[in-house]
Design an enzyme around this catalytic site. Structure first.
Site: not given
Ligand SMILES: NC(=O)c1ccc[n+]([C@@H]2O[C@H](COP(=O)([O-])OP(=O)(O)OC[C@H]3O[C@@H](n4cnc5c(N)ncnc54)[C@H](O)[C@@H]3O)[C@@H](O)[C@H]2O)c1
Length: 287
Positions: A120, A141, A153, A192
């Site tokens: 993000s 994104h 995005e 964002n």
């Molecule tokens: N939550 C949202 O609404 C949203 C929306 C758009 C984008 N994002 C982006 O998406 C990405 C993930 O966010 P999320 O909400 O899914 O987070 P989350 O905390 O739900 O999931 C992250 C996952 O990554 C895994 N992880 C961490 N390090 C790792 C590694 N080295 N190898 C493999 N897996 C690994 C963790 O075990 C976890 O399951 C972030 O960059 C976030 O900014 C989130």
């Protein structure tokens, strides 16, 4: 058309949704998680989402079973060697993502495979320059929940090739039926940059005692016709994720409106991550 094999790294809120939409579109999806526990959680999250799609009539049971069978989740990154497009969706931590792009560059065999990030706020340029193929690195994104929200995005860096951008746009629009907007490679991108200051303002209102989460959310839902208010949305996105995005945006622009309020940072310290941990601004029955 021969569908590409897709890699997804991280199977949390976003990675599980990204794996699901590609599998529902017919692709084989190879998912990598950090450990066996996280992999099992990811598998459960995808199964629950497919069940919801079946019970709401959006997907037949046969199609759900077929999609599920196309997804393989493991903990060995080298299993992603044959993918043509790999989408990274690990926690919003610049250091982890940079290290991962460096590893993926070595693991993914095809020289013209594309490495995308669902970040993000981490600059795509920093991820690109961690690889030997910055012209094949792009931001893709998605929005949460991925199977429901249409937006993607597309974030090319200064070095991303026009061909890679066109390929990823084609997959997002043509294969997944998403609506694509293009954003410059700036922390927060388009959505964002607007959304995060609004969420932080609502948190500051709670922190100062100006209004409660319930009052703020009821005001926005009933007065502005938003489907949910900013505190419930922060819980849905993840309190930790909102804090990480705000910190990246603040570090890029040094604008006070992006600075994460202390209340948000203390909630992260306390593990109150929102819906995914069972408690944030609200309490949830099961995480
Ligand atoms: N939550 C949202 O609404 C949203 C929306 C758009 C984008 N994002 C982006 O998406 C990405 C993930 O966010 P999320 O909400 O899914 O987070 P989350 O905390 O739900 O999931 C992250 C996952 O990554 C895994 N992880 C961490 N390090 C790792 C590694 N080295 N190898 C493999 N897996 C690994 C963790 O075990 C976890 O399951 C972030 O960059 C976030 O900014 C989130």
């Amino acid at each position: 058309m021969q569908l590409p094999t897709i890699g997804v790294v991280g199977c949390g809120l976003m990675g599980s949704g990204i794996a699901e939409v590609f599998a529902r579109a017919g692709c084989t999806v190879l998912v990598h998680e950090a450990d066996a526990t996280a992999a099992a959680c990811g598998r459960d999250r995808i199964a629950a989402s497919l069940r919801r799609a079946v019970s709401s009539g959006k997907l037949s049971r046969e199609d759900a079973d077929a999609a599920s069978a196309r997804i393989e989740i493991g903990t060995d990154l080298s299993a992603l060697a044959p993918v043509r497009l790999c989408i990274e969706a690990v926690s919003e931590d610049e250091g982890i993502k940079i290290a991962l792009f460096n590893e993926l560059d070595q693991v993914v065999e095809s020289g013209d495979a594309i490495l995308a990030s669902n970040t993000s706020s981490v600059p795509i340029m920093k991820l690109g320059t961690a690889t030997s193929r910055p012209h094949q690195v792009i931001g893709m994104h998605f929005f949460n929940p991925v199977p429901v929200l249409p937006l993607v995005e597309l974030v090319p860096s200064l070095l991303t090739s026009a061909e890679v951008e066109a390929t990823v746009r084609g997959l997002a629009e043509g294969l997944l039926g998403k609506t694509v907007i293009r954003s410059p490679d700036r922390a927060g991108f388009v959505v964002n940059a607007l959304l995060v200051p609004y969420l932080l303002s609502a948190i500051r209102m709670v922190e100062s005692g100006f209004a409660s989460p319930e009052e703020i959310d009821a005001g926005i839902v009933n007065g502005c016709a938003h489907p949910m208010g900013p505190l419930r949305l922060t819980d849905l996105i993840g309190v930790d994720t909102v804090a990480a995005i705000a910190s990246s945006m603040y570090s890029e622009f040094k604008e006070p409106l992006y600075s994460p309020p202390p209340m948000l940072l203390r909630m992260v310290d306390a593990g109150l991550f929102g819906r995914k941990s069972g408690r944030g601004f609200y309490e949830y029955g099961s995480a």
